[in-house]
Write a protein that holds these residues in place. Structure first.
Motif, PDB file in Angstrom:
ATOM      1  N   VAL A   1       0.818  -1.208   0.000  1.00  0.00           N
ATOM      2  CA  VAL A   1       0.000   0.000   0.000  1.00  0.00           C
ATOM      3  C   VAL A   1       0.856   1.264   0.000  1.00  0.00           C
ATOM      4  CG1 VAL A   1      -0.243  -0.063   2.538  1.00  0.00           C
ATOM      5  CG2 VAL A   1      -1.902   1.208   1.152  1.00  0.00           C
ATOM      6  N   ASP A   2       1.976   1.260   0.717  1.00  0.00           N
ATOM      7  CA  ASP A   2       2.826   2.454   0.751  1.00  0.00           C
ATOM      8  C   ASP A   2       3.400   2.759  -0.620  1.00  0.00           C
ATOM      9  OD1 ASP A   2       4.440   0.031   1.229  1.00  0.00           O
ATOM     10  OD2 ASP A   2       6.132   1.431   1.290  1.00  0.00           O
ATOM     11  N   GLN A   3       3.829   1.695  -1.345  1.00  0.00           N
ATOM     12  CA  GLN A   3       4.424   1.927  -2.653  1.00  0.00           C
ATOM     13  C   GLN A   3       3.375   2.235  -3.714  1.00  0.00           C
ATOM     14  OE1 GLN A   3       7.762   2.350  -3.321  1.00  0.00           O
ATOM     15  NE2 GLN A   3       7.677   2.395  -1.087  1.00  0.00           N
TER      16      GLN A   3
ATOM     17  N   ILE B   1       5.362   9.723   2.175  1.00  0.00           N
ATOM     18  CA  ILE B   1       5.110   8.304   2.384  1.00  0.00           C
ATOM     19  C   ILE B   1       6.364   7.685   2.993  1.00  0.00           C
ATOM     20  CG2 ILE B   1       4.439   6.115   1.339  1.00  0.00           C
ATOM     21  CD1 ILE B   1       2.335   8.267   0.957  1.00  0.00           C
ATOM     22  N   CYS B   2       6.207   6.977   4.116  1.00  0.00           N
ATOM     23  CA  CYS B   2       7.384   6.382   4.757  1.00  0.00           C
ATOM     24  C   CYS B   2       7.004   5.079   5.439  1.00  0.00           C
ATOM     25  CB  CYS B   2       7.972   7.348   5.783  1.00  0.00           C
ATOM     26  SG  CYS B   2       9.539   6.778   6.484  1.00  0.00           S
ATOM     27  N   THR B   3       7.917   4.111   5.413  1.00  0.00           N
ATOM     28  CA  THR B   3       7.798   2.927   6.259  1.00  0.00           C
ATOM     29  C   THR B   3       9.048   2.828   7.116  1.00  0.00           C
ATOM     30  OG1 THR B   3       8.785   1.454   4.596  1.00  0.00           O
ATOM     31  CG2 THR B   3       6.390   1.654   4.596  1.00  0.00           C
TER      32      THR B   3
ATOM     33  N   SER C   1      11.704  -9.912   6.074  1.00  0.00           N
ATOM     34  CA  SER C   1      12.638  -8.788   6.198  1.00  0.00           C
ATOM     35  C   SER C   1      12.127  -7.508   5.563  1.00  0.00           C
ATOM     36  CB  SER C   1      13.978  -9.145   5.540  1.00  0.00           C
ATOM     37  OG  SER C   1      14.527 -10.319   6.083  1.00  0.00           O
ATOM     38  N   HIS C   2      11.044  -7.615   4.762  1.00  0.00           N
ATOM     39  CA  HIS C   2      10.544  -6.454   4.020  1.00  0.00           C
ATOM     40  C   HIS C   2       9.026  -6.364   4.146  1.00  0.00           C
ATOM     41  CE1 HIS C   2      14.344  -5.589   1.862  1.00  0.00           C
ATOM     42  NE2 HIS C   2      14.516  -6.886   1.951  1.00  0.00           N
ATOM     43  N   ILE C   3       8.549  -5.180   4.476  1.00  0.00           N
ATOM     44  CA  ILE C   3       7.103  -4.947   4.440  1.00  0.00           C
ATOM     45  C   ILE C   3       6.716  -4.102   3.231  1.00  0.00           C
ATOM     46  CG2 ILE C   3       6.768  -5.210   6.924  1.00  0.00           C
ATOM     47  CD1 ILE C   3       6.692  -2.125   7.115  1.00  0.00           C
ATOM     48  N   SER C   4       7.688  -3.416   2.633  1.00  0.00           N
ATOM     49  CA  SER C   4       7.438  -2.537   1.492  1.00  0.00           C
ATOM     50  C   SER C   4       7.883  -3.219   0.203  1.00  0.00           C
ATOM     51  CB  SER C   4       8.194  -1.212   1.679  1.00  0.00           C
ATOM     52  OG  SER C   4       7.965  -0.339   0.590  1.00  0.00           O
ATOM     53  N   TRP C   5       6.950  -3.292  -0.769  1.00  0.00           N
ATOM     54  CA  TRP C   5       7.218  -3.957  -2.043  1.00  0.00           C
ATOM     55  C   TRP C   5       6.869  -3.024  -3.193  1.00  0.00           C
ATOM     56  CZ3 TRP C   5       8.883  -9.160  -2.703  1.00  0.00           C
ATOM     57  CH2 TRP C   5       9.125  -9.830  -1.494  1.00  0.00           C
TER      58      TRP C   5
END
Length: 434
Positions: A128-130, A293-295, A166-170
């Motif tokens: 969602v962030d990307q 937008i930031c994670t 290891s990653h939530i942002s895709w």
């Protein structure tokens, strides 16, 4: 004389600039003024996701009541002074995360709800962030900022790649967004290129296009065009001078340069210092409007972090999550304190009648409720006001509702950010009540 015919309004274009033309006899120029515009004086909305792996203490993640009288479980005590700007959400889940029932399979789709490939293969979906960054990120220097406090793990665990945990942002189904764990390099992303979009004159940006246009219009239109460009230049100069004298009205970033020194190279050995630096960089990114937008991934799922700063150095985070003891509670509160620190800092920064927190939405979550891999309901807290679209001081419980997809929350968040979709992940409607 060249006659140019356009079916829509004509523009002068340059790097990052599109400027509408006045009516010219040599051209058929007309405009569509039907679209509503947001007031230029309003501060933009920001969205951030904070992630803590391995869930929380099974008996101390809860909230009940509303407003000032809202009661919080001990995990959430660091947020007590922010409860009127907090939305506690119970019962949301990702159906696809239940299939593997292991850390990687529960984290790789946390922000997308997508099915995950197993067998060491990498396939998820855009988070969602990307997705937001792809839609609105062009408005800022950085489309998004993706930070972490623990390096990614490329191994495989029980048939799933640990890159998922290891990653939530895709950025795409096969591409986890590059994760910055070095505070100095994260700082450099914000400030190393000091030329901001607003540093260049609008007219300078479109000068070449204007020269080309002048060659193809009548003498009368050249005169009209020159008058128009001169008036724009005059307004630009007046705005610049007013800004230097502090007279400019409307919203501007509260900082144009960093108010903290560049962090030292490398990764701090102290986990508390590392996290606090990343928190400060996130605040700077929003305060300077470098990104919206930031994670911030505070640790991995299946994390190997230790916490000597808390006097807890005998067990790594992942193993500690299976104990549910007082030391586990201390670690939980330490993570929540990072989120509370950011929220308080944002709430201290005025943006007209609101604060930066009022204009933001901060999502704090994990991929499981507690350390026994319970992903049937996810721990979710939202902080901030979303620019007046989000009301805090509430507890929302969806546990007994049939449509409780986490992605419904993402549809709601994106809508509040100005991006409206018919579907996202496994959801086809926003979450009622948010």
């Amino acid at each position: 004389m060249s006659i140019h015919r356009f079916s829509r309004r004509s523009f002068l274009r340059g790097a990052g600039v599109t400027m509408a033309l006045p009516w010219l006899e040599s051209m058929s120029v007309w405009g569509d003024e039907t679209k509503p515009r947001e007031p230029g004086s309003e501060a933009p909305k920001r969205f951030a996701v904070f992630f803590s792996g391995n869930g929380f203490h099974s008996r101390e993640w809860w909230a009940k009541g509303e407003g000032k009288s809202m009661e919080l479980g001990r995990v959430l005590h660091p947020l007590a002074d922010l409860r009127e700007k907090m939305l506690f959400i119970r019962g949301l889940y990702n159906a696809e995360a239940l299939k593997g029932n292991i850390h990687s399979s529960q984290t790789g789709n946390l922000l997308s709800g997508a099915p995950l490939a197993s067998g060491g293969e990498i396939r998820s979906s855009t988070s969602v962030d990307q997705y937001l960054a792809q839609q609105i990120g062009r408005e800022t220097k950085l489309p998004s900022l993706v930070l972490g406090c623990e390096k990614s793990n490329p191994s495989v665990h029980k048939n799933y790649s640990m890159l998922y945990s290891s990653h939530i942002s895709w950025s795409s189904p096969t591409t986890p967004t590059p994760l910055e764990v070095y505070p100095a390099l994260a700082f450099d992303q914000l400030f190393k290129d000091s030329a901001n979009r607003g540093d260049q004159s609008v007219l300078d940006a479109v000068l070449e296009d204007a020269k080309d246009l002048r060659r193809g219009v009548s003498g009368q239109d050249r005169h009209k065009l020159d008058e128009y460009l001169d008036s724009v230049r005059e307004v630009e100069q007046r705005i610049s001078n007013a800004g230097k004298r502090g007279e400019l009205q409307g919203w501007r970033p509260t900082l144009s340069a960093p108010n903290i020194p560049r962090p030292a190279d490398g990764i701090p050995q102290d986990v508390a210092e590392h996290m606090r630096l990343m928190c400060d960089i996130l605040v700077l990114a929003f305060q300077t409007d470098t990104t919206r937008i930031c994670t911030l991934k505070l640790n991995n799922d299946h994390s190997a972090l230790r916490f000597p700063n808390l006097g807890i150095d005998y067990m790594i985070h992942h193993l500690l999550s299976h104990t549910d003891n007082e030391d586990w509670l201390k670690v939980n509160q330490f993570f929540v304190e990072q989120v509370a620190y950011i929220a308080r800092k944002l709430d201290s920064i005025r943006e007209g009648e609101k604060t930066l927190l009022d204009n933001s939405m901060l999502l704090f979550c994990s991929s499981m409720l507690h350390g026994n891999h319970d992903a049937n309901q996810l721990p979710v807290v939202l902080l901030g006001g979303g620019g007046g679209t989000l009301q805090g001081g509430r507890v929302l419980d969806y546990m007994d509702q049939p449509q409780r997809q986490m992605c419904r929350l993402y549809l709601s968040v994106m809508e509040k950010m100005g991006v409206k979709l018919a579907a996202f992940g496994d959801a086809v409607s926003p979450l009622e009540g948010v």
